[in-house]
Scaffold this active site. Structure first.
Site, short mmCIF file in Angstrom:
data_model
loop_
_atom_site.label_atom_id
_atom_site.label_comp_id
_atom_site.label_asym_id
_atom_site.label_seq_id
_atom_site.Cartn_x
_atom_site.Cartn_y
_atom_site.Cartn_z
N ASP A 115 0.83 -1.33 0.17
CA ASP A 115 0.08 -0.18 -0.01
C ASP A 115 0.89 1.27 0.06
OD1 ASP A 115 -2.43 -1.46 0.11
OD2 ASP A 115 -2.12 -1.55 2.42
N THR A 169 4.07 13.39 -3.15
CA THR A 169 3.56 14.25 -2.18
C THR A 169 2.21 14.55 -2.12
OG1 THR A 169 3.75 16.08 -4.03
CG2 THR A 169 5.65 15.76 -2.59
N GLY A 170 1.19 13.56 -2.67
CA GLY A 170 -0.14 13.70 -2.62
C GLY A 170 -0.68 12.70 -3.58
#
Length: 335
Positions: free
Chosen positions: A13, A324-325
């Site tokens: 994950d 970062t996102g």
């Protein structure tokens, strides 16, 4: 050019699917191949237009329209899942499956759902992968070449992988995580049904080791785990929600248990097993929200720089990608 093996350092994950998609687009990879157990682990990528893509069978390299995607012969195939992803992503002309892949049948799924040990003790996804793997080992499983609906996609993926890697880039997308490996985890039976290392990924797709260009190990800044088994430095559910960093499994939808920091000893052990030449550090915005959505190296904050230094020391490899996102463009490429 050779092949890049994308492997997870810990319990999965970690964003391997997004890393594969990024490399397929940025490096114009002509071929991406799925390694790993089968459909018991998924990948998710949020495209820049906000579309959320979820996959369980095919590698995410198809996000580059010039990339062919394939499933290696060591990977279990669920014909229904394969067909659904080909249809959903419009991949009829550029998806391949090795004819030697063992098939997951409905009776495999039913057997696992009825198995209290798998469901209640191990925390299995109960998607039929373990039962199908057992039948494959016992030499009684059906293979992809036995399924008429898969006939248009069947090929010798190992030959394709090695042919392409001699002259161009091949991405090999692993699944789950090193510490879930059947033979290398100290947490048995809280493992998956095969190994999840870089060497296992090479074996899954039939790649000649001489054609490996890099082993890109994906390290999740704050590790997570779905299902049973130990998780060092685990945060309480209340703390995870308070920080706004809750996550949910792609396949099961179950909440992911989350750690508050990396276990440096386990990370070093994963590096020993995989021999990474590069590191992708993911979910950096869960360490410092100021990093969210950044794509410029100048935006790297002090806490993340400290983490980069620690990870490089523990793995012996440079951090080359920073996630970062959730969006595909939320990536700092330091190569």
């Amino acid at each position: 050019m050779g092949a890049v093996i994308i492997v997870d350092a810990l319990w999965g994950d970690s964003g391997k699917g997004k890393v594969c998609a990024h490399l397929a687009v940025r490096d114009k990879a002509p071929l991406a191949v799925r390694a790993g157990v089968g459909t018991n682990a998924g990948a998710s990528v949020t495209l820049d237009d906000g579309t959320l893509v979820r996959a369980r069978q095919l590698p995410t390299g198809w996000i580059n329209p010039e990339t062919t995607v394939a499933v290696g012969s060591g990977v279990l195939v669920d014909p229904e899942v394969f067909a659904a992803e080909v249809d959903r992503f419009g991949l009829a002309g550029r998806a391949l499956v090795d004819g030697r892949c063992a098939l997951i049948a409905p009776e495999h799924v039913e057997a696992e759902r009825a198995d209290a040990h798998l469901a209640a003790t191990v925390g299995s996804t109960c998607t039929g992968n373990g039962a199908a793997r057992a039948d494959f080992v016992l030499r009684r499983a059906r293979q992809a070449r036995d399924e008429p609906d898969l006939a248009p996609y069947v090929t010798d993926v190992a030959r394709r992988v090695n042919d392409v890697a001699r002259d161009d880039l091949v991405l090999v997308e692993g699944s789950q995580g090193t510490l879930l490996s059947l033979a290398f985890s100290d947490e048995y039976p809280y493992t998956t049904s095969d190994n999840c290392t870089a060497a296992a990924a090479m074996d899954d797709v039939g790649l000649n080791w001489r054609l490996v260009q890099d082993v890109l190990m994906v390290v999740k800044a704050l590790p997570t785990r779905v299902g049973a088994g130990p998780l060092p430095y685990e945060l309480s559910e209340a703390e995870v929600l308070r920080r706004g960093i809750a996550e949910y499994g792609v396949v099961t939808g179950r909440p992911r248990r989350k750690a508050g920091r990396l276990d440096r000893e386990l990370l070093a052990y994963a590096a020993m097993l995989n021999g990474p030449t590069q590191i992708a550090l993911t979910f950096c915005d869960h360490v410092d929200p100021a990093m969210r959505g950044a794509s410029d190296p100048a935006a790297i904050t002090a806490p993340v720089r400290e983490l980069i230094a620690q990870v490089e020391q523990d793995t012996g490899a440079p951090v080359v990608l920073l996630d970062t996102g959730p969006r595909l463009r939320d990536m700092i490429d330091l190569r």
